[in-house]
Design an enzyme around this catalytic site. Structure first.
Site, short mmCIF file in Angstrom:
data_model
loop_
_atom_site.label_atom_id
_atom_site.label_comp_id
_atom_site.label_asym_id
_atom_site.label_seq_id
_atom_site.Cartn_x
_atom_site.Cartn_y
_atom_site.Cartn_z
N ARG A 41 0.83 -1.21 0.00
CA ARG A 41 0.00 0.00 0.00
C ARG A 41 0.87 1.26 0.00
NH1 ARG A 41 -5.41 1.73 0.71
NH2 ARG A 41 -6.12 -0.44 0.62
N GLU A 94 -9.28 6.47 7.19
CA GLU A 94 -7.83 6.60 7.24
C GLU A 94 -7.29 7.85 6.54
OE1 GLU A 94 -6.10 2.19 7.03
OE2 GLU A 94 -7.71 2.56 5.59
N THR A 125 -6.21 -4.43 -0.70
CA THR A 125 -5.33 -4.81 -1.80
C THR A 125 -5.33 -6.32 -2.01
OG1 THR A 125 -3.46 -4.71 -0.25
CG2 THR A 125 -3.85 -2.78 -1.63
N ARG A 151 -3.59 2.87 11.47
CA ARG A 151 -4.41 3.72 10.61
C ARG A 151 -3.60 4.29 9.42
NH1 ARG A 151 -8.42 7.90 13.59
NH2 ARG A 151 -10.05 7.99 12.01
N ALA A 200 -9.20 -1.21 6.27
CA ALA A 200 -9.06 -0.60 4.95
C ALA A 200 -10.12 0.46 4.68
CB ALA A 200 -9.10 -1.67 3.85
#
Length: 468
Positions: free
Chosen positions: A43, A423, A175, A75, A244
């Site tokens: 990520r 996030e 992901t 986070r 996520a």
């Protein structure tokens, strides 16, 4: 703890500050055990571009096994570390070209029709970044305040101020493709009350409130008649983590589908009846008042082997302007004002979303300024308690803290055109760090500032002391 990152980069740009090429190498400290290090690193790679288009880019990364403690998810899940590299690059380019960093960022932000393809080949659809940059520049009085800060720094010694705007373009989806699924069970009882069961975990972020609102809106009833049940594998099997930023997205979509199926059955009856009478009639007519639904995010097709494809369902975007003041004798940093403008789509609950923004940004303030792990020579952790590990308190929050959302109902790929907001505001906290970097730079002449994160008082003081 969040993974420490070390990022090396080479960047090419023209005399206007427009990016031409970027080569970045990312190394994360995975510690002694794997944990989630590979996924977090991935990520970080996805978000290294930040809000900015780079026509030629190469990103390489490795999670390093070390003798340190293992690191795990927090986070942002790697996005803040990757994004910080790009925001640092924007500041360094501005220093090198003697430009305001806003002008460099605005010139490089993703476009709406052109310059809108990510390094992994996903189009940035419904891009609001140009508008967010321009609108926040206006409503925050950025230009006027920049002049006032310049005057302040010329006229004062011992205190120095800085201002900076940063942005986020946060991809929404796991992901790991298989995790992008959820199921829901909705039961309507004869008294008209509704029970909702999903795989979402309520941890104070308000997901249960949003789920109740979705059901109440579908049936046209008060939220007081909807009860969201504790998560149980008896009712919801094989649930994905509430992570996520997708808890409300995935479970909300499943809840909407289940409730909509019940509503469709009820439409065969006399719709003019009050809700409770309608439900009693449905029961007497032997209509099913319970429904299960399964939802999976459509269209995700990222190929890890080629590094190309649609990795995310959509992007949540935002911008932030932060002004800081530094005491040159102590290194103390104070955040004087923060202005945030975000695109959260058609918000299901603006109050919850606002709380998420405040909480995430404040967490990030601590991450980029005071929250540092300190060890002795034998690798014993010294900053192991509230007396030695400093998180933000109410005294650290900016006295002026403005948060605004734009109206955007174009996100048709998500439930009720909403956007996730868990996030992404954390990434905007990087503006505190870049503002500190600009403030320190006032006392330097044409020199890029080697500021690391967190920008502790000790590090700030050391850099100011070395300016000559």
């Amino acid at each position: 703890k969040r993974h420490p990152f070390k990022i090396y980069y080479e960047v090419g740009f023209d005399d206007k500050g427009l990016l031409i090429a970027l080569c970045a190498q990312i190394y994360s400290d995975g510690g002694a055990y794997t944990d989630l290090s590979p996924s977090i690193l991935e990520r970080a790679m996805f978000h290294l571009d930040g809000a900015y288009y780079v026509p030629n880019i190469e990103i390489k990364a490795a999670a390093c096994r070390t003798n340190n403690h293992s690191n795990t998810a927090f986070r942002g899940f790697g996005a803040p570390q990757g994004n910080m590299a790009m925001e640092s690059i924007m500041e360094d380019i501005a220093i090198y070209l003697k430009k305001d960093s806003f002008l460099v960022r605005r010139a490089n932000c993703y476009g709406t029709k052109e310059r809108n393809m990510t390094p992994y080949g996903q189009s940035v659809d419904n891009n609001q970044l140009p508008f967010l940059f321009d609108e926040l520049y206006r409503i925050s009085d950025y230009e006027k305040r920049s002049r006032e800060i310049q005057a302040f720094n010329r006229e004062h010694s011992g205190k120095v101020r800085g201002i900076s705007m940063t942005a986020t373009k946060f991809g929404i989806a796991f992901t790991a493709r298989f995790l992008n699924q959820a199921n829901a069970l909705v039961n309507v009882h004869v008294d008209g009350t509704v029970q909702v069961s999903t795989g979402a975990t309520e941890m104070g972020q308000g997901v249960n409130t949003k789920l109740a609102q979705i059901v109440a809106d579908t049936f046209g009833i008060p939220t007081s008649m909807v009860r969201v049940m504790p998560t149980s594998t008896e009712k919801n099997h094989n649930t994905s983590p509430t992570a996520a930023s997708s808890g409300a997205d995935l479970n909300g979509a499943a809840v909407l589908e289940a409730a909509s199926k019940i509503k469709q059955r009820l439409q065969s009856l006399d719709k003019s009846l009050p809700w409770t009478d309608l439900i009693k009639k449905a029961y007497l007519e032997r209509l099913s008042l319970g429904e299960y639904a399964h939802y999976k995010t459509p269209g995700l097709d990222f190929d890890k082997d080629s590094g190309k494809g649609k990795a995310f369902n959509y992007f949540t975007m935002g911008t932030a302007v932060t002004e800081v003041e530094i005491d040159e004798y102590t290194g103390e940093n104070k955040v004087l004002r923060v202005d945030i403008l975000m695109d959260v789509g058609r918000s299901i609950n603006p109050g919850i979303d606002r709380g998420q923004v405040i909480g995430a940004f404040t967490q990030a303030m601590g991450w980029v300024t005071t929250e540092k792990l300190v060890y002795d020579g034998k690798r014993h952790l010294l900053s192991h308690s509230p007396t030695t590990y400093k998180i933000p308190s109410v005294q650290d929050t900016p006295p002026v803290f403005n948060i605004s959302f734009i109206e955007n109902h174009t996100n048709s790929v998500n439930v009720h055109a909403s956007k996730a907001v868990g996030e992404h505001p954390f990434v905007l906290g990087i503006s505190v760090w870049t503002a500190i970097k600009r403030a320190i730079g006032v006392r330097y002449i044409d020199k890029i500032i080697p500021l690391q994160s967190p920008a502790t008082g000790e590090q700030i003081l050391a850099l100011i002391s070395e300016k000559n």
